[in-house]
Design a protein around this motif. Structure first.
Motif, PDB file in Angstrom:
ATOM      1  N   GLN A  67       0.827  -1.214   0.000  1.00 57.14           N
ATOM      2  CA  GLN A  67       0.000   0.000   0.000  1.00 57.14           C
ATOM      3  C   GLN A  67       0.857   1.258   0.000  1.00 57.14           C
ATOM      4  OE1 GLN A  67      -3.213  -1.381  -0.956  1.00 57.14           O
ATOM      5  NE2 GLN A  67      -3.671   0.528   0.035  1.00 57.14           N
ATOM      6  N   ASN A  68       1.911   1.263   0.815  1.00 57.44           N
ATOM      7  CA  ASN A  68       2.752   2.456   0.868  1.00 57.44           C
ATOM      8  C   ASN A  68       3.509   2.676  -0.430  1.00 57.44           C
ATOM      9  OD1 ASN A  68       2.656   3.924   3.574  1.00 57.44           O
ATOM     10  ND2 ASN A  68       2.588   1.757   4.123  1.00 57.44           N
ATOM     11  N   ASP A  74       2.182   6.096  -7.274  1.00 54.23           N
ATOM     12  CA  ASP A  74       1.127   6.057  -8.283  1.00 54.23           C
ATOM     13  C   ASP A  74       0.834   7.460  -8.822  1.00 54.23           C
ATOM     14  OD1 ASP A  74      -1.994   6.177  -8.972  1.00 54.23           O
ATOM     15  OD2 ASP A  74      -1.268   4.116  -9.291  1.00 54.23           O
ATOM     16  N   GLU A  75       0.968   7.627 -10.128  1.00 56.67           N
ATOM     17  CA  GLU A  75       0.766   8.939 -10.753  1.00 56.67           C
ATOM     18  C   GLU A  75      -0.683   9.404 -10.697  1.00 56.67           C
ATOM     19  OE1 GLU A  75       2.572   9.233 -14.603  1.00 56.67           O
ATOM     20  OE2 GLU A  75       4.399   8.243 -13.890  1.00 56.67           O
ATOM     21  N   THR A  76      -1.617   8.472 -10.775  1.00 58.58           N
ATOM     22  CA  THR A  76      -3.031   8.843 -10.686  1.00 58.58           C
ATOM     23  C   THR A  76      -3.339   9.413  -9.308  1.00 58.58           C
ATOM     24  OG1 THR A  76      -3.616   7.129 -12.272  1.00 58.58           O
ATOM     25  CG2 THR A  76      -5.401   8.003 -10.908  1.00 58.58           C
ATOM     26  N   LEU A  77      -2.855   8.760  -8.280  1.00 61.46           N
ATOM     27  CA  LEU A  77      -3.063   9.266  -6.920  1.00 61.46           C
ATOM     28  C   LEU A  77      -2.394  10.626  -6.751  1.00 61.46           C
ATOM     29  CD1 LEU A  77      -2.544   5.997  -4.834  1.00 61.46           C
ATOM     30  CD2 LEU A  77      -4.703   7.144  -5.350  1.00 61.46           C
ATOM     31  N   MET A  82      -2.985  15.344  -2.303  1.00 65.57           N
ATOM     32  CA  MET A  82      -1.719  15.894  -1.843  1.00 65.57           C
ATOM     33  C   MET A  82      -0.737  14.733  -1.666  1.00 65.57           C
ATOM     34  SD  MET A  82      -2.826  18.782   0.970  1.00 65.57           S
ATOM     35  CE  MET A  82      -3.795  17.671   1.981  1.00 65.57           C
ATOM     36  N   PRO A  83       0.566  15.008  -1.646  1.00 61.81           N
ATOM     37  CA  PRO A  83       1.551  13.922  -1.515  1.00 61.81           C
ATOM     38  C   PRO A  83       1.381  13.113  -0.228  1.00 61.81           C
ATOM     39  CG  PRO A  83       2.615  15.980  -2.145  1.00 61.81           C
ATOM     40  CD  PRO A  83       1.189  16.314  -1.818  1.00 61.81           C
ATOM     41  N   PHE A  84       1.746  11.833  -0.322  1.00 68.18           N
ATOM     42  CA  PHE A  84       1.648  10.908   0.810  1.00 68.18           C
ATOM     43  C   PHE A  84       3.007  10.544   1.398  1.00 68.18           C
ATOM     44  CE2 PHE A  84      -2.178   9.801  -1.740  1.00 68.18           C
ATOM     45  CZ  PHE A  84      -3.149  10.073  -0.788  1.00 68.18           C
ATOM     46  N   ASP A  85       4.096  11.090   0.857  1.00 66.46           N
ATOM     47  CA  ASP A  85       5.418  10.625   1.250  1.00 66.46           C
ATOM     48  C   ASP A  85       5.779  10.884   2.709  1.00 66.46           C
ATOM     49  OD1 ASP A  85       5.508  13.332   0.524  1.00 66.46           O
ATOM     50  OD2 ASP A  85       7.620  13.219  -0.006  1.00 66.46           O
ATOM     51  N   ALA A  86       5.073  11.757   3.395  1.00 64.52           N
ATOM     52  CA  ALA A  86       5.341  12.002   4.813  1.00 64.52           C
ATOM     53  C   ALA A  86       4.721  10.934   5.714  1.00 64.52           C
ATOM     54  CB  ALA A  86       4.811  13.372   5.225  1.00 64.52           C
ATOM     55  N   PHE A  87       3.870  10.094   5.148  1.00 64.28           N
ATOM     56  CA  PHE A  87       3.121   9.112   5.931  1.00 64.28           C
ATOM     57  C   PHE A  87       3.610   7.691   5.708  1.00 64.28           C
ATOM     58  CE2 PHE A  87       0.035  12.576   5.374  1.00 64.28           C
ATOM     59  CZ  PHE A  87      -0.292  12.803   6.701  1.00 64.28           C
ATOM     60  N   LEU A  88       3.358   6.856   6.707  1.00 61.69           N
ATOM     61  CA  LEU A  88       3.514   5.411   6.570  1.00 61.69           C
ATOM     62  C   LEU A  88       2.171   4.813   6.988  1.00 61.69           C
ATOM     63  CD1 LEU A  88       5.660   3.040   6.076  1.00 61.69           C
ATOM     64  CD2 LEU A  88       5.262   2.659   8.499  1.00 61.69           C
ATOM     65  N   PHE A  89       1.387   4.403   6.001  1.00 60.86           N
ATOM     66  CA  PHE A  89       0.060   3.841   6.259  1.00 60.86           C
ATOM     67  C   PHE A  89       0.189   2.432   6.822  1.00 60.86           C
ATOM     68  CE2 PHE A  89      -0.762   7.081   3.055  1.00 60.86           C
ATOM     69  CZ  PHE A  89      -1.828   7.741   3.625  1.00 60.86           C
ATOM     70  N   ASN A  93     -10.217   1.736   8.133  1.00 63.25           N
ATOM     71  CA  ASN A  93     -11.485   1.584   8.845  1.00 63.25           C
ATOM     72  C   ASN A  93     -12.455   0.660   8.117  1.00 63.25           C
ATOM     73  OD1 ASN A  93     -12.330   3.231   6.698  1.00 63.25           O
ATOM     74  ND2 ASN A  93     -13.806   4.315   7.979  1.00 63.25           N
ATOM     75  N   GLY A  94     -12.025   0.072   7.005  1.00 59.15           N
ATOM     76  CA  GLY A  94     -12.894  -0.796   6.224  1.00 59.15           C
ATOM     77  C   GLY A  94     -13.750  -0.060   5.217  1.00 59.15           C
ATOM     78  N   GLY A  95     -13.719   1.272   5.235  1.00 53.10           N
ATOM     79  CA  GLY A  95     -14.528   2.054   4.313  1.00 53.10           C
ATOM     80  C   GLY A  95     -13.729   3.000   3.438  1.00 53.10           C
ATOM     81  N   GLY A  96     -12.420   2.894   3.462  1.00 58.19           N
ATOM     82  CA  GLY A  96     -11.577   3.724   2.597  1.00 58.19           C
ATOM     83  C   GLY A  96     -10.661   4.678   3.330  1.00 58.19           C
ATOM     84  N   ASP A  97     -11.028   5.080   4.541  1.00 60.99           N
ATOM     85  CA  ASP A  97     -10.151   5.958   5.304  1.00 60.99           C
ATOM     86  C   ASP A  97      -9.001   5.130   5.875  1.00 60.99           C
ATOM     87  OD1 ASP A  97     -11.885   8.005   4.712  1.00 60.99           O
ATOM     88  OD2 ASP A  97     -12.887   7.957   6.646  1.00 60.99           O
ATOM     89  N   GLN A  98      -7.807   5.731   5.892  1.00 59.40           N
ATOM     90  CA  GLN A  98      -6.618   4.988   6.294  1.00 59.40           C
ATOM     91  C   GLN A  98      -5.853   5.715   7.382  1.00 59.40           C
ATOM     92  OE1 GLN A  98      -4.370   3.458   2.975  1.00 59.40           O
ATOM     93  NE2 GLN A  98      -6.212   3.318   1.741  1.00 59.40           N
ATOM     94  N   PHE A  99      -5.121   4.931   8.170  1.00 63.01           N
ATOM     95  CA  PHE A  99      -4.376   5.455   9.305  1.00 63.01           C
ATOM     96  C   PHE A  99      -2.887   5.336   9.040  1.00 63.01           C
ATOM     97  CE2 PHE A  99      -8.505   4.041  10.659  1.00 63.01           C
ATOM     98  CZ  PHE A  99      -8.979   5.187  11.280  1.00 63.01           C
ATOM     99  N   ALA A 100      -2.148   6.354   9.497  1.00 63.36           N
ATOM    100  CA  ALA A 100      -0.730   6.409   9.180  1.00 63.36           C
ATOM    101  C   ALA A 100       0.070   7.054  10.301  1.00 63.36           C
ATOM    102  CB  ALA A 100      -0.517   7.215   7.903  1.00 63.36           C
ATOM    103  N   PHE A 101       1.326   6.622  10.399  1.00 64.44           N
ATOM    104  CA  PHE A 101       2.312   7.330  11.203  1.00 64.44           C
ATOM    105  C   PHE A 101       2.830   8.497  10.377  1.00 64.44           C
ATOM    106  CE2 PHE A 101       2.614   3.138  13.131  1.00 64.44           C
ATOM    107  CZ  PHE A 101       2.788   3.437  14.476  1.00 64.44           C
ATOM    108  N   VAL A 102       3.153   9.591  11.045  1.00 63.73           N
ATOM    109  CA  VAL A 102       3.833  10.695  10.387  1.00 63.73           C
ATOM    110  C   VAL A 102       5.324  10.395  10.476  1.00 63.73           C
ATOM    111  CG1 VAL A 102       4.310  13.166  10.441  1.00 63.73           C
ATOM    112  CG2 VAL A 102       2.031  12.326  11.029  1.00 63.73           C
ATOM    113  N   GLN A 103       5.998  10.393   9.330  1.00 65.23           N
ATOM    114  CA  GLN A 103       7.427  10.093   9.339  1.00 65.23           C
ATOM    115  C   GLN A 103       8.287  11.278   8.931  1.00 65.23           C
ATOM    116  OE1 GLN A 103       7.841   6.140   7.365  1.00 65.23           O
ATOM    117  NE2 GLN A 103       8.484   5.697   9.468  1.00 65.23           N
TER     118      GLN A 103
END
Length: 145
Positions: A67-68, A74-77, A82-89, A93-103
């Motif tokens: 996932q990370n 992914d270019e589409t994403l 906004m960029p996801f590179d600061a996060f580690l997912f 929640n089973g509905g699309g929302d995701q949880f991440a550490f801030v790195q």
């Protein structure tokens, strides 16, 4: 410690076989970054945590890696969000929302990424706090209140 904590918080919690140190090393090499210490410790006891309604409260290690890598490349994403590179997912929640550490900057806090709005906000002060909140909640939208 993590297995006992999860089971005491939610007796119906699902736990898997532990990840081996060698598996963690391979995962970190593929990711190009170190997993947070709390997450590494949990994975060494259980390869993920299954919470209410069979939701992957903490994903198995293979899914964390895949996932990370997808979110970071992914270019589409990249065009939609906004960029996801600061996060580690590491869970959802089973509905699309995701949880991440801030790195970047590195900190123990857990944020939720809400996929409908691309919002990112604080939900827990670390993995223990996160597990306590989600497993005590009785539902998958605990962070919305």
């Amino acid at each position: 410690m993590w297995r006992e904590t999860a089971a005491q918080t939610f007796p119906g919690v699902g736990l898997r076989e532990a990840v081996q140190e060698s598996g963690l090393a391979v995962a970190q090499e593929r990711l190009g970054r170190t997993l947070p210490a709390e997450l590494r410790a949990l994975l060494l006891e259980s390869d993920g945590v299954i919470g209410h309604t069979d939701t992957d409260t903490v994903w198995p290690l293979d899914r964390i890696v895949e996932q990370n890598l997808l979110f970071w490349s992914d270019e589409t994403l990249a065009r939609l969000y906004m960029p996801f590179d600061a996060f580690l997912f590491f869970g959802d929640n089973g509905g699309g929302d995701q949880f991440a550490f801030v790195q970047r900057p590195e900190r123990p806090d857990i944020f939720v990424w809400e996929h409908e709005s691309d919002s990112r906000r604080w939900v827990a002060g670390g993995l223990r706090d996160y597990l306590g909140r989600v497993l005590n909640s009785g539902g998958d939208d605990w962070y919305r209140s």
